[in-house]
Design a protein around this motif. Structure first.
Motif, PDB file in Angstrom:
ATOM      1  N   LEU A 259     112.479 109.519  57.538  1.00 49.93           N
ATOM      2  CA  LEU A 259     112.874 108.326  58.296  1.00 49.93           C
ATOM      3  C   LEU A 259     114.152 107.732  57.727  1.00 49.93           C
ATOM      4  N   ASP A 260     114.230 107.655  56.397  1.00 50.05           N
ATOM      5  CA  ASP A 260     115.381 107.037  55.753  1.00 50.05           C
ATOM      6  C   ASP A 260     116.649 107.858  55.992  1.00 50.05           C
ATOM      7  N   TRP A 261     116.538 109.165  55.998  1.00 51.12           N
ATOM      8  CA  TRP A 261     117.724 110.006  56.197  1.00 51.12           C
ATOM      9  C   TRP A 261     118.202 109.963  57.644  1.00 51.12           C
ATOM     10  N   LEU A 262     117.289 109.810  58.589  1.00 50.47           N
ATOM     11  CA  LEU A 262     117.664 109.849  60.005  1.00 50.47           C
ATOM     12  C   LEU A 262     118.069 108.490  60.565  1.00 50.47           C
ATOM     13  N   MET A 263     117.548 107.417  59.986  1.00 48.22           N
ATOM     14  CA  MET A 263     117.782 106.079  60.519  1.00 48.22           C
ATOM     15  C   MET A 263     119.231 105.632  60.292  1.00 48.22           C
ATOM     16  N   PRO A 264     119.948 105.215  61.345  1.00 46.87           N
ATOM     17  CA  PRO A 264     121.296 104.636  61.150  1.00 46.87           C
ATOM     18  C   PRO A 264     121.216 103.365  60.305  1.00 46.87           C
ATOM     19  N   LYS A 265     122.209 103.163  59.450  1.00 38.30           N
ATOM     20  CA  LYS A 265     122.221 101.998  58.563  1.00 38.30           C
ATOM     21  C   LYS A 265     123.063 100.871  59.182  1.00 38.30           C
ATOM     22  N   ARG A 266     122.520  99.665  59.065  1.00 38.78           N
ATOM     23  CA  ARG A 266     123.202  98.504  59.625  1.00 38.78           C
ATOM     24  C   ARG A 266     123.930  97.728  58.521  1.00 38.78           C
ATOM     25  N   PRO A 267     125.248  97.587  58.604  1.00 45.86           N
ATOM     26  CA  PRO A 267     125.997  96.908  57.539  1.00 45.86           C
ATOM     27  C   PRO A 267     125.651  95.429  57.387  1.00 45.86           C
ATOM     28  N   ASP A 268     125.007  94.845  58.412  1.00 51.99           N
ATOM     29  CA  ASP A 268     124.627  93.434  58.303  1.00 51.99           C
ATOM     30  C   ASP A 268     123.225  93.267  57.724  1.00 51.99           C
ATOM     31  N   TYR A 269     122.521  94.352  57.409  1.00 49.16           N
ATOM     32  CA  TYR A 269     121.191  94.296  56.800  1.00 49.16           C
ATOM     33  C   TYR A 269     121.331  94.493  55.282  1.00 49.16           C
ATOM     34  N   TRP A 270     121.034  93.433  54.542  1.00 44.88           N
ATOM     35  CA  TRP A 270     121.134  93.456  53.081  1.00 44.88           C
ATOM     36  C   TRP A 270     119.737  93.325  52.488  1.00 44.88           C
ATOM     37  N   ALA A 271     119.356  94.272  51.636  1.00 47.02           N
ATOM     38  CA  ALA A 271     118.032  94.274  51.010  1.00 47.02           C
ATOM     39  C   ALA A 271     118.097  93.663  49.611  1.00 47.02           C
ATOM     40  N   PHE A 272     117.398  92.561  49.447  1.00 50.19           N
ATOM     41  CA  PHE A 272     117.183  91.948  48.142  1.00 50.19           C
ATOM     42  C   PHE A 272     115.763  92.306  47.684  1.00 50.19           C
ATOM     43  N   CYS A 273     115.469  92.103  46.396  1.00 46.87           N
ATOM     44  CA  CYS A 273     114.103  92.368  45.931  1.00 46.87           C
ATOM     45  C   CYS A 273     113.703  91.336  44.884  1.00 46.87           C
ATOM     46  N   THR A 274     112.420  91.077  44.820  1.00 46.84           N
ATOM     47  CA  THR A 274     111.899  90.179  43.785  1.00 46.84           C
ATOM     48  C   THR A 274     111.739  90.955  42.482  1.00 46.84           C
ATOM     49  N   HIS A 275     111.318  90.260  41.441  1.00 46.02           N
ATOM     50  CA  HIS A 275     111.177  90.865  40.118  1.00 46.02           C
ATOM     51  C   HIS A 275     110.142  91.991  40.150  1.00 46.02           C
ATOM     52  N   HIS A 276     110.414  93.081  39.455  1.00 44.00           N
ATOM     53  CA  HIS A 276     109.543  94.256  39.547  1.00 44.00           C
ATOM     54  C   HIS A 276     108.209  94.058  38.837  1.00 44.00           C
ATOM     55  N   LEU A 277     108.143  93.150  37.864  1.00 44.08           N
ATOM     56  CA  LEU A 277     106.873  92.856  37.189  1.00 44.08           C
ATOM     57  C   LEU A 277     106.267  91.565  37.695  1.00 44.08           C
TER      58      LEU A 277
END
Length: 401
Positions: A2-20
């Motif tokens: 899915l990740d390889w085939l899905m077009p990427k949107r430049p306006d979509y920014w992924a943030f993440c919370t602390h890993h622990l």
């Protein structure tokens, strides 16, 4: 697939919370979010595990909190052109199971702008520069090494810091280093009225505790007790605590204890047992989410090999290294990147008997003396000493879109 085939949107920014501490949204990730939260052209997706805290994201537009590991999260993450890290893809975006196991999501970096917002300026040897035993432990997840080749950028704070980061994050190459400064340092330099609400709340909490007293903060780092059998955490004796309390009363001072977030042992620093909320206070990440609030309010910082002292330098605050195990740390734990006499602008002491006199001397030192002593270390660690670090990172991201 899915990740390889899905077009990427430049306006979509992924943030993440602390890993622990999976509900916490802080430090460099948060500082960058604060810089773009009011920008309607960027769809800000914050991926979290478990239950999120109240992040107080006042003023945020086009923003979405997403529980990681759900089908919705996979679908949205697959569309994100910009992916922001605190440690690594393998740690920040892995799938974690109740029995302690985890699965690494091997994201397609060739179609993305992946930026590692490494959480601090390194004093310790990490990753490829660490002592051999520690490096073998870190490299037990091969993808952590492989993913570095695909980073668009890894932030650094100074020329010297950029060389250290390039060495630690091999096989990343030097052209991938962005000399922007650390976004979290914006929280140190910006006017209080511009700070996020949760940091302003922390400042008020600290001030209500501190009142007219001096605040001494003790913020030690973790020890590699899971890897080195002879590594250990300092255990304060009842007599040492009695001496400490007498000292605090005599100097109209309080001690705030801020342990490292990574408690990797059943035996940890025992100072938390002496917290009485009269002279010794809990100032852990739960009580005060951002260290920047403590850095702004403290009168003196006692640490060891934690890079939090470099944040204190940003504000010209005096620092002390309580390196009770410094030789062991150099040889059998992470090790140190720099000669402490060069990189640490304050006393480096190894015994508790030296600690209180050193604190007394630092409290009595003039601001001019502290400033002169810190000049070399600041040149070593800071190319920028302002509140525009986040903006420089955003400019670099947009250049790569």
């Amino acid at each position: 697939m899915l990740d390889w085939l899905m077009p990427k949107r430049p306006d979509y920014w992924a943030f993440c919370t602390h890993h622990l501490h999976t509900g916490r949204f802080v430090e460099n990730q948060r500082a960058l979010f604060e810089q773009v939260k009011a920008d309607p052209s960027i769809h800000k997706l914050v991926f979290y595990r478990g239950q999120p805290d109240d992040w107080q994201t006042e003023g945020a537009v086009n923003y979405q909190a997403v529980q990681h590991g759900t089908l919705k999260a996979f679908w949205l993450l697959a569309q994100c052109k910009v992916v922001l890290l605190t440690h690594s893809i393998a740690m920040d975006f892995s799938l974690r199971w109740p029995d302690g196991r985890f699965s690494v999501l091997k994201l397609n970096t060739s179609k993305r702008v992946v930026v590692n917002l490494w959480h601090g300026i390194a004093l310790k040897r990490l990753l490829q520069t660490a002592n051999s035993t520690i490096r073998q432990h870190t490299d037990r997840v091969p993808y952590r090494t492989q993913e570095r080749r695909g980073y668009a950028g890894l932030i650094a704070s100074s020329d010297v810091d950029s060389y250290a980061m390039a060495a630690m994050f091999y096989p990343l190459n030097y052209q991938q280093i962005w000399l922007t400064g650390l976004p979290r340092n914006d929280f140190l330099a910006m006017p209080e009225t511009q700070l996020p609400l949760y940091i302003r709340d922390s400042l008020q909490t600290i001030r209500s505790i501190k009142q007219d007293k001096k605040l001494i903060v003790y913020a030690p780092t973790y020890r590699q007790v899971a890897v080195s059998d002879s590594a250990y955490y300092y255990q304060f004796t009842d007599e040492e605590i009695s001496q400490l309390k007498v000292f605090l009363r005599a100097n109209n001072a309080l001690l705030g204890y801020r342990p490292h977030y990574f408690n990797n042992s059943t035996e940890f620093f025992n100072l938390e047992q002496y917290i009485d909320n009269k002279l010794i206070f809990d100032m852990s990440q739960i009580a005060v989410p951002e260290f920047s609030a403590l850095a702004r309010e403290c009168d003196l910082l006692v640490t060891d090999y934690s890079s939090v002292y470099i944040e204190a330098l940003y504000l010209n605050k005096p620092v002390i290294c309580f390196g009770y195990d410094i030789e062991h740390y150099r040889s059998q734990q992470d090790g140190l990147l720099y000669d402490m006499e060069l990189a640490f602008p304050g006393p480096v002491i190894e015994e508790f008997a030296q600690l209180l006199p050193a604190i007394q001397e630092r409290l009595n030192a003039s601001p001019l003396q502290i400033e002169l002593e810190q000049k070399t270390a600041k040149q070593l660690f800071f190319k920028h000493q302002d509140c525009n670090n986040s903006q420089r990172v955003i400019i670099s991201i947009k250049r790569h879109l």
